[in-house]
Design a protein around this motif. Sequence first.
Motif, PDB file in Angstrom:
ATOM      1  N   TRP A  16       7.044   1.552   8.002  1.00 32.59           N
ATOM      2  CA  TRP A  16       6.040   2.584   8.262  1.00 32.59           C
ATOM      3  C   TRP A  16       5.160   2.789   7.035  1.00 32.59           C
ATOM      4  N   ALA A  17       5.809   2.789   5.840  1.00 29.82           N
ATOM      5  CA  ALA A  17       5.040   2.944   4.597  1.00 29.82           C
ATOM      6  C   ALA A  17       4.038   1.805   4.459  1.00 29.82           C
ATOM      7  N   PHE A  18       4.465   0.613   4.852  1.00 29.34           N
ATOM      8  CA  PHE A  18       3.563  -0.541   4.785  1.00 29.34           C
ATOM      9  C   PHE A  18       2.399  -0.376   5.750  1.00 29.34           C
ATOM     10  N   VAL A  19       2.737   0.022   6.993  1.00 30.44           N
ATOM     11  CA  VAL A  19       1.679   0.178   7.998  1.00 30.44           C
ATOM     12  C   VAL A  19       0.655   1.197   7.515  1.00 30.44           C
ATOM     13  N   LEU A  20       1.149   2.277   6.934  1.00 29.37           N
ATOM     14  CA  LEU A  20       0.252   3.322   6.470  1.00 29.37           C
ATOM     15  C   LEU A  20      -0.623   2.828   5.308  1.00 29.37           C
ATOM     16  N   ALA A  21      -0.002   2.130   4.360  1.00 30.71           N
ATOM     17  CA  ALA A  21      -0.766   1.648   3.204  1.00 30.71           C
ATOM     18  C   ALA A  21      -1.801   0.620   3.645  1.00 30.71           C
ATOM     19  N   ALA A  22      -1.390  -0.286   4.535  1.00 25.58           N
ATOM     20  CA  ALA A  22      -2.330  -1.317   4.979  1.00 25.58           C
ATOM     21  C   ALA A  22      -3.442  -0.698   5.823  1.00 25.58           C
ATOM     22  N   THR A  23      -3.089   0.313   6.618  1.00 26.72           N
ATOM     23  CA  THR A  23      -4.120   0.968   7.419  1.00 26.72           C
ATOM     24  C   THR A  23      -5.103   1.683   6.495  1.00 26.72           C
ATOM     25  N   ALA A  24      -4.573   2.287   5.439  1.00 30.44           N
ATOM     26  CA  ALA A  24      -5.452   2.982   4.496  1.00 30.44           C
ATOM     27  C   ALA A  24      -6.410   1.998   3.824  1.00 30.44           C
ATOM     28  N   ALA A  25      -5.912   0.784   3.548  1.00 33.97           N
ATOM     29  CA  ALA A  25      -6.791  -0.214   2.938  1.00 33.97           C
ATOM     30  C   ALA A  25      -7.814  -0.704   3.957  1.00 33.97           C
ATOM     31  N   ALA A  26      -7.400  -0.794   5.212  1.00 28.23           N
ATOM     32  CA  ALA A  26      -8.294  -1.325   6.243  1.00 28.23           C
ATOM     33  C   ALA A  26      -9.346  -0.300   6.651  1.00 28.23           C
ATOM     34  N   VAL A  27      -8.908   0.944   6.824  1.00 29.02           N
ATOM     35  CA  VAL A  27      -9.853   1.961   7.273  1.00 29.02           C
ATOM     36  C   VAL A  27     -10.673   2.436   6.082  1.00 29.02           C
ATOM     37  N   GLY A  28     -11.969   2.311   6.202  1.00 31.68           N
ATOM     38  CA  GLY A  28     -12.810   2.723   5.089  1.00 31.68           C
ATOM     39  C   GLY A  28     -14.242   2.831   5.548  1.00 31.68           C
ATOM     40  N   LEU A  29     -15.147   2.548   4.630  1.00 31.31           N
ATOM     41  CA  LEU A  29     -16.561   2.635   4.976  1.00 31.31           C
ATOM     42  C   LEU A  29     -16.897   1.676   6.112  1.00 31.31           C
TER      43      LEU A  29
END
Length: 453
Positions: A16-29
Amino acid sequence: MQEKRSSMHGLWSSSWAFVLAATAAAVGLGNIWKFPYITGQNGGGAFVVVYIICTLLMGIPLMIAEIMIGRTGRQNPANSVATLAEEDGVSRRWGLVGGLTVISGPLILSYYSVIAGWAMAYVFKSGSGIFTHLTGPQAKQLFDDFVSNPYKLAFWHTMLILGSSLVITRGIEKGIEKAVNIMFPALVALLLILVGYGIKSSHFSETLVYLFEPDFTKLTPHVILVAMGQAFFSLSIATGTIMMYGAYLPRNASIVSAAVSISMADMGIALLSGLAIFPVVFANNLEPSAGPGLIFQTLPLAFGKMPMGNLFAVIFFVMLVFAAFTSAISLLEPATAWCIERRGLTRNQATLLVSFLVWLLGFGTIFSFNSFSNVKLFGLNFFEGLDYLTANLMLPIGGFFIAIFTVWRLSKHTTLQGLQMADSGLYHCWRFTLRYISPILILLVFLKFIGVF
Ligand code: TRP
């Protein structure tokens, strides 16, 4: 041997921590700023359909491949690819594919940071209350005045580079992860409020038609190439960022479900942004094709009409800055790590060097909106050219080679082991897509684009 390899930097606490971190990197401008404006520039529905198809048929399979390579190699992207290649008796030169990230990350960051700087400036603009009762032409004027001033853009660009390099040198990942835990759901909630506002406005059905009713006569090779580039850019794939994150993933986590969750969240947020922004565009007779300034001209209008709009606007732009920030870090880290590992610099020296180069290059983008907006090569100014080169050319080319490497060069055994999957229908579906569909589609788009057929 593969089972025993572990990352020198530890692992994520859970998948879950990975999914969240990767989603944070993916979601952006890419989701909130870029998706609406390039949808507007490329005529709406048909573009969106191609973007969705590219996310499903290329994005998800490639993301699975990247996480798998990262988790099996457990090193930086270049080394992970090279190690896997060596173990399977393939040339180590394939590591060059992983190395692409070292160049494309900083190139993207140089303009990404300028735009994130705009979002920062808009935090203060919203705080000052100037959005209240703004009219469409005033919102446009406000934005035009802002970007025509290179000093202001340079100031905010510098702030952003300083901020992200500080985080990189300190490595305060825990702080960021915690912040993301709060910021990310809050961002989604605010987007939903904006969508709710759009639904209530009289232009929502127009928006639905615009975004989801494809007019295929608008599909040119250029539109398809841009939609493909957007899918790659938004998911942060084909440069190795996701590989790097995958290197810290525990062995028992399911790669397929992680990749599907990340991609769906990313696509969902892009579509929500579209649903929030276009009703305002249509209600105020703004141009959907206004370009990079689109969200900065529309969102102030929406907020200006809402109760407590200024407060919501401040929160929204703060979160946009955050979303951009977590992506900016993922764009800076690979090159920094490369300088440390390959050139023997300390972390501080490496960060200083890479950020300085990125900062300098950023001035090309800053001047593209004022002094040098008319200096063009192939009809594109510096910012447009750099965006084109990275998103539409470097990312699809990187994706093409990652696909070829994973399913044509690596053995079936290695990929099965890497994914920790049984030789099942799902596995075959993934392998087939990555073997035949993704690379052939990328190739076709390119050939069509350069006019071969
Ligand atoms: N995906 C991010 C966005 O949508 C941008 C980004 C972060 C990115 N890391 C990347 C794009 C790596 C390409 C490659 O804003």
